[in-house]
Design an enzyme around this catalytic site. Structure first.
Site, PDB file in Angstrom:
ATOM      1  N   TYR A 124       0.807  -1.218   0.000  1.00  8.67           N
ATOM      2  CA  TYR A 124       0.000   0.000   0.000  1.00  8.67           C
ATOM      3  C   TYR A 124       0.845   1.276   0.000  1.00  8.67           C
ATOM      4  O   TYR A 124       0.304   2.374   0.048  1.00  8.67           O
ATOM      5  CB  TYR A 124      -0.948   0.025   1.211  1.00  8.67           C
ATOM      6  CG  TYR A 124      -2.123  -0.912   1.094  1.00  8.67           C
ATOM      7  CD1 TYR A 124      -2.110  -1.993   0.219  1.00  8.67           C
ATOM      8  CD2 TYR A 124      -3.260  -0.727   1.866  1.00  8.67           C
ATOM      9  CE1 TYR A 124      -3.179  -2.865   0.128  1.00  8.67           C
ATOM     10  CE2 TYR A 124      -4.340  -1.591   1.779  1.00  8.67           C
ATOM     11  CZ  TYR A 124      -4.289  -2.662   0.914  1.00  8.67           C
ATOM     12  OH  TYR A 124      -5.355  -3.513   0.833  1.00  8.67           O
ATOM     13  N   LYS A 171       3.343 -14.163   5.466  1.00  5.23           N
ATOM     14  CA  LYS A 171       3.483 -15.188   4.430  1.00  5.23           C
ATOM     15  C   LYS A 171       4.987 -15.382   4.196  1.00  5.23           C
ATOM     16  O   LYS A 171       5.479 -15.317   3.066  1.00  5.23           O
ATOM     17  CB  LYS A 171       2.748 -14.718   3.157  1.00  5.23           C
ATOM     18  CG  LYS A 171       2.610 -15.754   2.078  1.00  5.23           C
ATOM     19  CD  LYS A 171       1.493 -16.744   2.314  1.00  5.23           C
ATOM     20  CE  LYS A 171       1.500 -17.831   1.259  1.00  5.23           C
ATOM     21  NZ  LYS A 171       0.539 -18.909   1.514  1.00  5.23           N
ATOM     22  N   ASP A 205      -2.901 -17.445   5.086  1.00  6.33           N
ATOM     23  CA  ASP A 205      -4.002 -18.257   4.543  1.00  6.33           C
ATOM     24  C   ASP A 205      -4.570 -19.187   5.603  1.00  6.33           C
ATOM     25  O   ASP A 205      -5.789 -19.314   5.778  1.00  6.33           O
ATOM     26  CB  ASP A 205      -3.561 -19.022   3.274  1.00  6.33           C
ATOM     27  CG  ASP A 205      -2.154 -19.570   3.341  1.00  6.33           C
ATOM     28  OD1 ASP A 205      -1.451 -19.296   4.337  1.00  6.33           O
ATOM     29  OD2 ASP A 205      -1.744 -20.280   2.412  1.00  6.33           O
ATOM     30  N   ASP A 229      -5.677  -5.296   6.183  1.00  6.22           N
ATOM     31  CA  ASP A 229      -6.888  -4.753   5.559  1.00  6.22           C
ATOM     32  C   ASP A 229      -7.916  -5.868   5.351  1.00  6.22           C
ATOM     33  O   ASP A 229      -9.091  -5.748   5.710  1.00  6.22           O
ATOM     34  CB  ASP A 229      -6.485  -4.126   4.206  1.00  6.22           C
ATOM     35  CG  ASP A 229      -7.575  -3.265   3.613  1.00  6.22           C
ATOM     36  OD1 ASP A 229      -8.591  -3.032   4.287  1.00  6.22           O
ATOM     37  OD2 ASP A 229      -7.404  -2.805   2.474  1.00  6.22           O
TER      38      ASP A 229
END
Ligand code: NAD
Length: 334
Positions: A124, A171, A205, A229
């Site tokens: 972002y 991740k 995930d 987010d």
């Protein structure tokens, strides 16, 4: 002494929600000196920007603001007011609590999660470019300084609010350098809190699946911007959705409190929208201002009105208007 606070009503349903919130906060017994500042669509024509400099100045001066949603004009080239506010004022932490509310039908009854999202970097940061006509590249920025700062915020929040655990979400199995640095930074900060707050990490995930299946396993979560987010909306969905999801953007020199939802233009001016998310954002603001007792009272009164169900808005199965919902809360505050 009254707390000086910048109040930005915003666009669409924002002004009605801001009025309801102001009335409830004034009824909490805490004295406020509201400095009302317009931003968004209404001021574009006059100032050529949805966020004029004097609004930023007001927040800088007061250090605390509460705002309604602001419509992001599509295709005008203006950046989102929310992104500009966060970046200009250095509001590096986005805080999004998600706690079940009795009387709201959801999948689980005892969800009590807190999302701490890094607000300034990651994908972002907005650094992206085309690589020839058929490819584009976005750059993911992760720094040790910003990662340690957000991790410390999460642990300090946990200590101050009697929470037991912080989970870092990442991740790093795939993005070994960027998310690896985020995880390493969280683990470094965790050592300072070892005796008080448990620390663990989860791959994003897997985290999403576990939150949907076993939300009771989690407590405070700390995430880089993009995952934060997405996962914070997932958590809002677990406790009743947008109408009841409060938020805060907090920095070193200031804080801006706001509901998570948008300006819902189709309901603007109809006294229909649910004020809960903005009122609960006001509760976060009361806590930030050190007004713990008033925060508890407003939160309890809001929850009691929802549990009772007679003066709630359409989205919660009732037929009350925004202002009657607020009146119900004010009545309970006595
Ligand atoms: P939205 O949140 O305005 O609306 C999504 C759905 O939820 C709609 O059906 C709406 O009617 C309903 N809803 C939202 N808030 C509600 C409330 N308090 N009570 C009852 N129902 C409610 O999202 P959108 O339609 O995607 O966006 C509309 C505008 O808001 C866009 O211009 C967008 O950029 C802006 N937006 C602003 C913010 C912000 O200022 N923080 C956040 C999100 C979207």
């Amino acid at each position: 002494m009254a707390h000086q606070v910048t109040l930005i009503p915003g666009d669409g349903i924002g002004p009605e929600l801001a009025e309801a919130t102001r009335r409830v906060l004034d009824a909490s017994g805490v004295a406020f000196d509201w400095e009302v500042q317009d931003a968004g669509e209404a001021v574009m024509a006059r100032y050529g920007t949805p966020l004029p400099e004097h609004v930023l100045e007001s927040i800088r001066r007061n250090k605390v603001a509460i705002k309604g949603p602001i419509t992001t004009p599509v295709g005008t080239g203006f950046r989102s007011v929310n992104v500009t506010l966060r970046q200009t004022l250095g509001l590096y932490a986005n805080l999004r609590p998600a706690r079940s509310i009795q009387g709201l039908e959801t999948r689980y009854e005892n969800v009590d999660l807190v999302i701490v999202r890094e607000n300034t970097e990651d994908l972002y940061a907005g650094i992206e470019h085309r690589v020839g006509p058929d490819a584009a590249e976005s750059i993911k920025i992760i720094t040790r300084a910003a990662s340690e700062r957000i991790a410390r915020f999460a642990f300090e929040y946990a200590v101050a609010n009697g929470r037991r655990k912080v989970t870092a979400v990442h991740k790093a199995n795939i993005m070994k350098l960027s998310d690896g640095l985020f995880l390493e930074s969280c683990a470094t900060v965790a050592k300072d809190y070892e005796s008080r707050i448990e620390f663990e990490d989860r791959i994003v995930d897997n985290m999403c699946m576990q939150l949907v299946q076993k939300p009771e396993l989690y407590d405070v979560m700390v995430l880089p911007n993009l995952y934060g987010d997405i996962v914070s909306d997932l958590c809002a969905g677990l406790v009743g959705g947008l109408g009841v999801a409060p938020g805060a953007n907090i920095g070193v020199d200031g804080a801006v409190f706001e509901p998570v939802h948008g300006s819902a233009p189709k309901y603007a001016g109809q006294n229909k929208a649910n004020p809960t998310a903005m009122i609960l954002s006001g509760v976060l603001m009361l806590r930030h201002l050190g007004e713990q007792a008033a925060a508890e009272r407003v939160e309890d009164a809001t929850r009691a009105v929802i549990a009772d169900g007679t003066t709630v808005t359409y989205d919660l199965g009732g037929s009350a208007g925004t202002s009657e919902f607020a009146d119900g809360i004010i009545d309970r505050l006595g």
